[in-house]
Structures are given as C-alpha cells and as structure tokens.
Design an enzyme around this catalytic site. Structure first.
Site, short mmCIF file in Angstrom:
data_model
loop_
_atom_site.label_atom_id
_atom_site.label_comp_id
_atom_site.label_asym_id
_atom_site.label_seq_id
_atom_site.Cartn_x
_atom_site.Cartn_y
_atom_site.Cartn_z
N LYS A 20 33.47 -61.07 -14.57
CA LYS A 20 32.26 -61.87 -14.71
C LYS A 20 31.26 -61.55 -13.60
O LYS A 20 30.06 -61.37 -13.85
CB LYS A 20 32.62 -63.35 -14.70
CG LYS A 20 31.50 -64.27 -15.15
CD LYS A 20 32.03 -65.69 -15.31
CE LYS A 20 33.04 -65.74 -16.44
NZ LYS A 20 33.82 -66.97 -16.47
N ARG A 70 32.88 -70.62 -10.87
CA ARG A 70 33.41 -70.03 -12.11
C ARG A 70 34.42 -68.93 -11.80
O ARG A 70 34.27 -68.18 -10.85
CB ARG A 70 32.26 -69.45 -12.94
CG ARG A 70 31.13 -70.43 -13.16
CD ARG A 70 29.89 -69.75 -13.67
NE ARG A 70 30.01 -69.33 -15.05
CZ ARG A 70 29.20 -68.46 -15.64
NH1 ARG A 70 28.22 -67.90 -14.95
NH2 ARG A 70 29.36 -68.14 -16.90
N GLY A 85 36.86 -69.22 -21.79
CA GLY A 85 37.47 -70.53 -21.64
C GLY A 85 38.92 -70.53 -21.22
O GLY A 85 39.53 -71.60 -21.13
N THR A 89 36.10 -73.33 -15.07
CA THR A 89 34.73 -73.40 -14.58
C THR A 89 34.47 -74.83 -14.13
O THR A 89 34.84 -75.78 -14.83
CB THR A 89 33.72 -73.02 -15.69
OG1 THR A 89 33.84 -71.64 -15.97
CG2 THR A 89 32.30 -73.33 -15.26
N GLN A 136 27.45 -70.13 -7.81
CA GLN A 136 26.02 -69.94 -8.05
C GLN A 136 25.27 -71.26 -8.01
O GLN A 136 25.83 -72.31 -8.37
CB GLN A 136 25.79 -69.31 -9.44
CG GLN A 136 26.15 -67.84 -9.55
CD GLN A 136 25.93 -67.35 -10.97
OE1 GLN A 136 26.72 -67.62 -11.87
NE2 GLN A 136 24.83 -66.62 -11.18
N GLU A 248 25.17 -65.78 -22.13
CA GLU A 248 24.91 -67.19 -21.85
C GLU A 248 23.59 -67.30 -21.09
O GLU A 248 23.31 -66.49 -20.20
CB GLU A 248 26.05 -67.80 -21.02
CG GLU A 248 27.35 -67.92 -21.79
CD GLU A 248 28.42 -68.63 -21.00
OE1 GLU A 248 28.09 -69.39 -20.07
OE2 GLU A 248 29.62 -68.42 -21.30
N GLN A 261 25.43 -65.12 -17.88
CA GLN A 261 26.58 -64.24 -18.14
C GLN A 261 26.20 -63.28 -19.26
O GLN A 261 25.44 -63.60 -20.15
CB GLN A 261 27.80 -65.07 -18.57
CG GLN A 261 29.07 -64.24 -18.79
CD GLN A 261 30.27 -65.15 -18.97
OE1 GLN A 261 30.56 -65.99 -18.13
NE2 GLN A 261 30.97 -64.98 -20.08
N ARG A 263 28.53 -60.32 -21.59
CA ARG A 263 29.79 -59.60 -21.78
C ARG A 263 29.83 -59.07 -23.21
O ARG A 263 29.10 -59.55 -24.09
CB ARG A 263 30.98 -60.53 -21.54
CG ARG A 263 31.04 -61.72 -22.49
CD ARG A 263 32.09 -62.71 -22.05
NE ARG A 263 32.08 -63.92 -22.88
CZ ARG A 263 32.61 -65.07 -22.51
NH1 ARG A 263 33.18 -65.18 -21.32
NH2 ARG A 263 32.57 -66.13 -23.30
N HIS A 781 52.56 -49.56 -52.84
CA HIS A 781 53.97 -49.29 -52.57
C HIS A 781 54.80 -50.55 -52.42
O HIS A 781 55.86 -50.69 -53.04
CB HIS A 781 54.11 -48.43 -51.31
CG HIS A 781 53.31 -47.18 -51.36
ND1 HIS A 781 53.68 -46.10 -52.13
CD2 HIS A 781 52.15 -46.82 -50.77
CE1 HIS A 781 52.79 -45.13 -51.98
NE2 HIS A 781 51.85 -45.55 -51.16
#
Length: 823
Positions: A20, A70, A85, A89, A136, A248, A261, A263, A781
């Site tokens: 992150k 986080r 999750g 956080t 942050q 995010e 964020q 990712r 099959h």
C-alpha cells in the site's frame, strides 16, 4: 530505517514499506494529490517493538491531530490478491499513545485468522510476510468512495465504475450501508446522488490517467512474449491489458480531490487480444469441451492452437483460436453474423458446448451488434469435397460398424507400438519439433468412425421427438462399449484387484511416495507396469504438452488405486456398475425402437437403426483424442531433451522450464545462447496465478465483458442448484469437492463435485456415486463416462465448488438437472 516519509520512498521498495505504501509513493511520484504521511517500515516490524521516539517525532512533524493508520503488508495490493480488508485500518486516531496502539493493532492483524486463510487461498506463503504501517493526515471528507477503471462485475473495459457515499467512505469499503453507484462510459456522466456531473467527469479522467500511467510503470507479462494488449471498445483505442485500477478517493470540504490508494483490480479475467477485424467480437471458450479449465502452458498453448485449427479444418471450418488467460477461445463473430450459420450455432452449442454456451449464443442472436451483415456464402469446391468425404466416411462406418471399430483399434495399436527414434543432436531435435509444430489432421481410420458415432447419437433426439424423453435417451447412452477411457478405468480396477495383497501399503503410503518408489522399480509388480505402458500417456489436462504424464508421475494413479481398494461392497464394483448400465441401455434401446415403430412408422424403423448404431459406434468418440496423445508424448519428450541441454548450459533453471517458452525463443537459446530465464519466471508467475482462478468465462466480448453477466439472473434458491442433467438417475450422498484429482480421496458413494472433468479425472468415477460439474456438455468426456458407469450427473452448475461444502449431503437428480443441498 524504521520510519520514512511517503515522499522519501523510492521505487521498488515493497519489501521495506509494503504494497500500500509503495502504491502511494508511486502516486506521489506521478504528481497526484495524496495526503501527507509517513511509513513505519518492515524493519521496525522485524524488531518486534514500535520505535516510539521516531514514530512520535514523525507524527509531530505531520502536525498532530487526527490521522489514518493503515496496514501495508509486503503481501498486499498484489496483481492477483488485493488483501482488501484482511488487515486493520484505524481512522481518526488522535494523540501519541493512541497512535502507538494503532500501529501495534495493524501489526497484530497480519496474523488474524482471516488474513491467514486469505493468504493460503491465494498461495501466498506465510513465512517472509512482513508488515509496514502507513500514518496519514485524515481528509475531512465531504464525500468519498471507490473508482474502478473497468467494471469489476462484468469485466467490461472502457467504462469506469464509481461507488460513493457522504463522509469518510467507510460505508463503501465496508459494505455497511447503501451507496450511490455510477457507470461512466464517457458519453456524458449522469447526475444524482452525492456526486455532481463535474466530479464524475473528474473521477473518470483521473482513473484513465492513472490506468495509463501505472501501466507504463510495470510491463505486463502474459503467455505471449512482449506486452499484452487488449482492445479498447466503443472509442477505437487500444487499452493496455493492465493493470486496471481500484482507486480509493475523497473530496474534502473545499471540493479538492485526494487519492487514498491505488491498486490493481485483482478479479478481472484477462481481456481478448487486439484485432483488426470489425468489432465487437465474441469469443467462446473451447477448453471446457475437453474437460480442461486450467490454463495451458505457453508451449502447450501454441501446440493446442495448431491442433485445434487442424481438427476444425478437417471438417471444413475456419475459426480463429486465441489465447485469453491461458485458455483456448474461438472467435465465433463471423458465424454469428452469417445468415447461413447463425441459427445453427445454437444447436452446435447445445450439443458440443453445453447449456451455458447455448444461452450465451441465444442472447447474442438478439443483440443488434451481431445482426446479419453478409449474404449467405456459397459453398466452395473445397467445402464440397469435404462434405463428400464426410458422407462417404460416415456411410461406410454406418454400413459396417465392426470394420470401423477394427480400423480404430488397429490405428491405436500402431501408434502405441510404432518405434520412435530421436535425433542425436539438440539442433536436430529442435528441427524435428518445429517440423511437427502443426500436427496433421487425424487419419481417416479415426475421423469418420468417431464422427459417425457422434452423428448417430446427435440424431436420436430429433428422431425420437415426442416418443422418448431426454432422460430415456441418456439411458441409451449409458454403459457404452468400445470406449478407450472406460477400458482404461476398468483396467485400473483390475490392477486394484490384483493389488489386494498390498492393500495396507497402498492405503497407508502417500501417493507421491508410492510414485517415487514405482519409478525407482522398488514396488512389486501387481499389474501397474503394464497399465502405465498402455495408458501412461494420459493425465489430467492431457491435451497440454507442458503437463506431466502418468508415466512420468503416477501419483494420481496411486490415489485412484487407493479409492478402488476402499470399495468393499461387491455390488459397487465398477465392472458390475458398468454392466448394469449396459443392461439398462440395451433394454431401453429395444423399448424405444419398438415404441418408435408403433408410433412413428416409417420414421420408427430409421430410429431403430440409429439406436443400434449408437450402441455400436458412439463409444469410439474418445479414440480420436487418445490417439493424439501419442504425438504429444513424443513432442513432450523431445522438448524436455532440449530443455535438459539448456539447463546443462545454465540457460534454464530446470528442463521443464522449456514449456514456458515458444519455439522461436527456444531456437534463440539453442543457437545464440540467449538467456530466457527472466521470461520463464514472469510467465510461470502468470501461469500459477491462473491456476488459482476458480471460474473461467464461457464467452467474452472483445472489451472483456463476460457475456453471462448480461443474462437475466435465475431466481434465488438456497437449497436447489440448477444445471443440466447429463446422466440419468438420482442419488443422495456426501459431496466430495475436488479441485485437483492428483491426490483426491473419493470414498465409495461420494458425489464428486468438480469444476470440470477430462479423461484424467475419470478414475475417480470408479468409486463416485454421482457427479456435479460447473461446466461441460452432454457429449463431453466426463458426462459420457458417467453415463457409461450409470452415475447420475448434473453439469453446468454455476459456482458448484463454492456453493457446495465438502462433506455436505446433497441429492443429484440427472432427470431434472438439479442438485439439492441438505441444509
């Protein structure tokens, strides 16, 4: 170093700051607006104690006040595992002591049960995983949420999806409350909810900017060498295939957009490769017809594409075969748009591809984008010649089925016993492999008997319409003789009977250990040597040249032997079950023939003829594929010899790594000493990631849309799962959910629940009481073998391996196509 400012984090420092924090640092380098903060590194975590002085000093430099704390584990925000999750956080943390406690909570969350289970499910080893923590400054958010640069539900590229809610946005990521949902396609962003059109436009532009910028930072690695491309849809631009982004964000009270964020979206199935053909295109997955949903190795994919094209060409069909996520997909767009073939596709899908593909094609026939565009094509001379050869071949087999069977078995003996020699040098070996890179079409000795058997079985439903039910017709297809896969399974049962004196050893020793002893010649001969000489070319996913054969690793055979040794009720012996299924089939065929003559004369006489020929020819359907395994065996052996030479020269870590290259790359290594190890490593990582994928779309549009997501959802039912009946009968038993047959234990009477099945799975049928699969077709099959053992089977049950618990009692009804759960 224990604490770093986010602005101080250099590229490639995931090991120090976690996924992150590395992502946030990349956003900062790109000039994006990210809240100020710092990272408590993995070195601090390794020390086991929070570096209080450094953390508190960094907090003071940040200005104190509320902060977000986080997790940022080294195994987090990965290309194929988001860990969303899974670790903690803590928001709105104020004060030094509270901050220290929040850092400790994040550290502890690395080892919670949910995080541990998630790592295991995604193949991430626990050892070596370390935790960093991000601190942050909190954004005083007016509205916040998540932005996806592609639709995570449908897979559609070229659109952005936004979920938003007033405040911090925790309702969005936690799923705790209703949110406003927007799908943005660039044609004018809608109004309403908590976001204005201007903010929606800004979010879409931000997503596109980040997708392009972050894709440029990390070259994509796929099965093909070089960057993998996927087509942009609706706007005529190409989109780099990844990483599509999950972002995010938050708007503060002043209307400023902050990024919290970014990712990769980890759930997307890869998009189709770009094409110059007019779009949109539709691709249907071919592998599940062969009972294979696992990805093919890169070398296996190149072989499969040429083999499949050759098989289709033998029947006068031209279909472009493409690699999507390591799976075989065929471009059926032109056939959908051709007035002469579009309606026949529905019947083809129903017979050869199964009900899921059939529903997809029915849906697309009503889609105006696939409306007819061309006049019916005239059949050319080549097509007429193919049709004439087919007619002659099929009529010959129908007239003299016993001669057709003799030709088939004679060809199989020739392929098995024909001596094969290998050239002496690596260069000559490679020349031979390249010369055989596009295997020819199956011989006439195999093609037309096999096709005849398929044709007569396919003719039964229309001939017996209004006379026989689907379940009665499926009964006729049970206990079918002359099937090489059934013969293989019954041969294994005979081996198990001979192995009875060694029962304790075979049941008490792991299959892998028994396999090592077998290959070393340390086990007594109870018939397995002869079995492997005849059937050692087989395996699960056997159409992939990159997969080990049973002759190389007989562990799956020992697992199946152990299952056979657990059969103690003589009535459940596989040969008796097969015999009972054959008796029912013969009796039903006679009954239906008489019924048809009485009710549908003169068509009834033709129906009677086809019922007899079905019993005499349909079992040959497995022979064509089985014959092709001998060529794959020889090709694999030669490639491994080349791989061994490259390994000896230090160009490959192991001989088997040659299966993650293409032939031109192998030649470059052989002739110039080019080092392919980095390419092998990247492709193996993609391959192993795809091995973990549980679901594969049956059909894709060229923009990555999973067509099944466009179909109306079935009515929910917690107890009843609906699929398609493929083998008649009704059975209740314990579900045994199996994802890999290599070491599976299936007790007598267990109901096998699997993603799919190919001949390499069928030894498990020797003890199974029923079969449930997520994909397949009636004539594929697995269902064919299930019918021949008299095992009730339901196929094409969506998410069966997820919705059915291992050990749960279930009822499989092959007549209704349902699976009922005992809740």
């Amino acid at each position: 170093m224990n604490v770093l400012q986010l602005t101080e984090i250099g590229a490639g420092r995931r090991d120090l700051v976690g996924g992150k924090a590395a992502g946030l640092a990349e956003l900062i380098r790109l000039g994006e607006r990210v809240p100020d903060g710092f990272c408590v590194t993995t070195e601090a975590y390794a020390s086991g104690e929070v570096p209080r002085a450094e953390v508190l000093a960094a907090y003071e430099r940040l200005g104190g006040g509320p902060v977000a704390v986080r997790s940022s584990a080294t195994a987090e925000d990965l290309p194929d595992a988001s860990f969303a999750g899974q670790q903690d956080t803590c928001l709105g943390i104020t004060g030094g002591e509270a901050l220290i406690g929040a850092v400790e909570a994040c550290w502890a969350s690395l080892h919670t049960e949910r995080a541990t289970v998630y790592r295991e499910a995604h193949g991430v080893p626990h050892e070596g995983v370390r935790m960093a923590v991000i601190v942050q400054r909190m954004v005083d958010a007016e509205v916040a949420g998540v932005l996806f640069t592609a639709d995570p539900l449908t897979g559609t590229r070229g659109v952005c999806v936004v979920d938003a809610a007033p405040g911090l946005g925790t309702a969005v990521v936690d799923g705790a409350a209703a949110v406003d949902h927007y799908v943005l396609d660039g044609r004018g962003e809608g109004a309403g909810g908590c976001l204005t059109p201007a903010r929606l436009k800004e979010l879409r532009a931000t997503g596109e900017r980040l997708r392009v910028a972050l894709a440029a930072q990390e070259p994509a690695h796929g099965h093909e060498h070089g960057p993998v491309q996927s087509p942009g849809q609706g706007h005529g631009q190409d989109r780099r295939d990844g990483p599509e982004q999950d972002i995010e964000w938050a708007y503060d009270r002043d209307g400023t957009l902050w990024l919290l964020q970014a990712r990769p979206i980890t759930t997307l199935f890869p998009a189709p490769p770009p094409t110059d053909k007019p779009g949109p295109r539709v691709y249907v997955e071919f592998g599940h017809v062969q009972g294979m949903l696992r990805p093919a190795t890169p070398m296996g994919m190149s072989t499969l594409k040429s083999m499949l094209a050759g098989m289709l060409a033998a029947f006068g069909l031209t279909v472009e075969i493409v690699d999507i996520g390591g799976r075989l997909y065929g471009d059926l767009t032109d056939a959908l748009r051709d007035p002469s073939t579009r309606r026949r596709l529905v019947r083809l899908m129903a017979v050869d591809f199964g009900p899921r593909a059939q529903k997809v094609v029915e849906h697309l026939l009503e889609d105006p984008r696939f409306a007819p565009r061309e006049a019916p094509r005239q059949r050319g001379a080549a097509a007429l010649r193919t049709g004439l050869r087919a007619s002659v071949g099929i009529l010959g087999a129908l007239a003299r089925p016993e001669r057709a069977r003799e030709r088939v078995y004679g060809e199989l003996r020739r392929l098995r016993e024909e001596p094969v020699t290998d050239p002496a040098t690596t260069a000559e070996l490679l020349d031979l492999v390249e010369r055989d890179a596009e295997p020819g079409s199956p011989t006439g000795a195999l093609v037309w008997p096999v096709v005849s058997g398929l044709a007569v079985a396919a003719a039964l439903p229309p001939l017996l319409g209004g006379v026989a039910s689907e379940d009665e017709i499926r009964t006729v297809l049970g206990g079918m003789p002359y099937n090489v896969t059934i013969e293989m399974d019954l041969a294994l049962w005979e081996v198990a009977r001979r192995a009875e004196p060694y029962r304790t050893m075979l049941l008490g020793t792991p299959p892998a250990e028994l396999a090592r002893a077998q290959l070393a010649g340390e086990l007594p001969d109870f018939g397995l040597d002869g079995f492997l000489r005849k059937y050692g070319v087989r395996s699960a996913a056997e159409i992939d040249v990159g997969v080990e054969r049973w002759a190389e690793d007989p562990a799956p055979v020992f697992a199946a032997l152990a299952n056979c040794l657990r059969v103690t009720d003589p009535r459940q012996a596989p040969d008796r079950r097969f015999g009972r299924a054959a008796e029912r089939a013969e009796a039903m065929a006679a009954e239906l023939a008489g019924r048809a003559r009485r009710e549908r004369f003169p068509r009834g006489r033709l129906a009677g003829f086809f019922l007899r020929r079905t019993r005499e020819l349909s079992g040959l359907r497995e022979a064509g594929k089985f014959a092709g395994l001998y060529a794959l065996r020889d090709r694999r052996r030669r490639l491994l010899l080349i791989g061994a030479e490259l390994h000896a020269r230090g160009l490959l870590a192991a001989a088997g790594d040659v299966m993650f290259l293409h032939l031109d790359e192998v030649r470059a290594s052989v002739e110039t000493g080019a080092d392919p190890r980095a390419v092998v490593t990247a492709r193996r990582a993609v391959y192993e990631r795809e091995l973990r994928r549980r679901t594969v779309p049956v059909a894709l549009l060229s923009d990555g849309t999973d067509v099944e997501t466009l179909l109306p959802a079935p009515a929910p039912d917690d107890r009843t799962l609906t699929g398609m009946g493929a083998a008649s009968g009704r059975v209740t038993g314990r579900a045994r959910v199996v994802l890999d047959p290599a070491d599976a234990t299936v007790e007598p009477g267990d109901i096998l629940v699997a993603p799919t099945t190919d001949p390499g799975w069928t030894p498990l049928f020797l003890t199974a009481g029923g079969l449930v699969t997520e994909t397949g077709a009636v004539m594929a099959h697995g269902p064919t073998v299930a019918r021949e053992y008299g095992i009730p089977a339901v196929i094409c049950v969506p998410a069966a391996t997820a919705r059915i618990r291992d050990g749960q009692r279930i009822t499989v009804d092959g007549a209704t196509g349902t699976v009922t759960l005992d809740v």
